[in-house]
Design a protein around this motif. Structure first.
Motif, mmCIF file in Angstrom:
data_model
loop_
_atom_site.group_PDB
_atom_site.id
_atom_site.type_symbol
_atom_site.label_atom_id
_atom_site.label_comp_id
_atom_site.label_asym_id
_atom_site.label_seq_id
_atom_site.Cartn_x
_atom_site.Cartn_y
_atom_site.Cartn_z
ATOM 1 N N TRP A 84 -11.202 0.132 3.422
ATOM 2 C CA TRP A 84 -10.336 -0.228 4.555
ATOM 3 C C TRP A 84 -9.517 -1.483 4.243
ATOM 4 O O TRP A 84 -8.301 -1.513 4.466
ATOM 5 C CB TRP A 84 -11.179 -0.430 5.815
ATOM 6 N N VAL A 85 -10.170 -2.510 3.698
ATOM 7 C CA VAL A 85 -9.470 -3.760 3.363
ATOM 8 C C VAL A 85 -8.403 -3.484 2.311
ATOM 9 O O VAL A 85 -7.244 -3.884 2.464
ATOM 10 C CB VAL A 85 -10.459 -4.840 2.867
ATOM 11 N N PHE A 86 -8.784 -2.800 1.257
ATOM 12 C CA PHE A 86 -7.854 -2.525 0.157
ATOM 13 C C PHE A 86 -6.649 -1.728 0.635
ATOM 14 O O PHE A 86 -5.508 -2.096 0.363
ATOM 15 C CB PHE A 86 -8.603 -1.773 -0.942
ATOM 16 N N THR A 87 -6.891 -0.643 1.358
ATOM 17 C CA THR A 87 -5.774 0.204 1.773
ATOM 18 C C THR A 87 -4.868 -0.505 2.768
ATOM 19 O O THR A 87 -3.650 -0.355 2.700
ATOM 20 C CB THR A 87 -6.259 1.553 2.349
ATOM 21 N N ASN A 88 -5.432 -1.309 3.664
ATOM 22 C CA ASN A 88 -4.586 -2.062 4.598
ATOM 23 C C ASN A 88 -3.746 -3.102 3.881
ATOM 24 O O ASN A 88 -2.565 -3.274 4.183
ATOM 25 C CB ASN A 88 -5.429 -2.726 5.687
ATOM 26 N N GLU A 89 -4.344 -3.809 2.929
ATOM 27 C CA GLU A 89 -3.587 -4.830 2.201
ATOM 28 C C GLU A 89 -2.518 -4.207 1.314
ATOM 29 O O GLU A 89 -1.399 -4.690 1.254
ATOM 30 C CB GLU A 89 -4.537 -5.718 1.394
ATOM 31 N N VAL A 90 -2.858 -3.134 0.639
ATOM 32 C CA VAL A 90 -1.882 -2.482 -0.236
ATOM 33 C C VAL A 90 -0.754 -1.877 0.598
ATOM 34 O O VAL A 90 0.425 -2.024 0.268
ATOM 35 C CB VAL A 90 -2.560 -1.425 -1.133
ATOM 36 N N ALA A 91 -1.094 -1.210 1.694
ATOM 37 C CA ALA A 91 -0.064 -0.602 2.553
ATOM 38 C C ALA A 91 0.878 -1.657 3.115
ATOM 39 O O ALA A 91 2.097 -1.478 3.108
ATOM 40 C CB ALA A 91 -0.713 0.180 3.688
ATOM 41 N N SER A 92 0.325 -2.772 3.594
ATOM 42 C CA SER A 92 1.201 -3.807 4.145
ATOM 43 C C SER A 92 2.037 -4.450 3.040
ATOM 44 O O SER A 92 3.190 -4.805 3.258
ATOM 45 C CB SER A 92 0.398 -4.864 4.910
#
Length: 162
Positions: A84-92
């Motif tokens: 969740w952390v990785f995908t949110n940071e990468v997406a943003s």
């Protein structure tokens, strides 16, 4: 006769190629977001000194100031939180550099971020199926490219009017 709805993970795109389905909007109450964010921050701080496979739910919950039960309300396990952390940071990050002038630098910064957070990046990539990872990058890079194409179209149409 009406065709039955498609139940597979992909559907034909408007221009022919297949594309992953859109994420359904996640219903999040204002109370849920701070707990998730607190857990994400606790994980990032913990990963500065501890490998992901040594991180515990109890330690993260304590650091975030929530109960273990609250952790499990939001996430299945530490790997689920890391994804969740990785995908949110990468997406943003991808969407932060969605202009024609910035996309190349943004892509380089994304790769440098992944190199700097190598342990977390590899753990998350191993945790996701190859299809999920492909769908994630396809969806977010497509959004970025759509914004860039729209910007180029706007620039082109304003030049034609001059």
């Amino acid at each position: 006769m009406v065709d039955p709805p498609r139940t597979d993970a992909f559907r034909p795109g408007p221009s022919g190629p297949i594309e992953p389905p859109e994420d359904p909007p996640a219903p999040e109450s204002p109370a849920r977001r701070p707990a998730r964010d607190a857990l994400g921050e606790a994980l990032k701080q913990t990963l500065a000194t501890t490998p992901l496979d040594k991180v515990t739910v109890a330690g993260l919950s304590r650091s975030a100031g929530i109960t273990r039960q609250a952790f499990y309300y939001h996430f299945l396990d530490v790997s689920d939180l890391a994804v969740w952390v990785f995908t949110n940071e990468v997406a943003s990050h991808i969407m932060k550099y969605r202009s024609r002038a910035e996309w190349a630098d943004g892509f380089l910064k994304l790769l440098l971020y992944m190199q700097e957070h190598r342990e977390q990046s590899y753990s998350v990539i191993r945790a996701l199926s190859s299809v999920s990872l492909e769908q994630f990058f396809f969806r977010h890079l497509r959004k970025m490219m759509t914004a860039i194409v729209h910007e180029v179209e706007q620039t082109g149409s304003s030049r034609t009017r001059v």
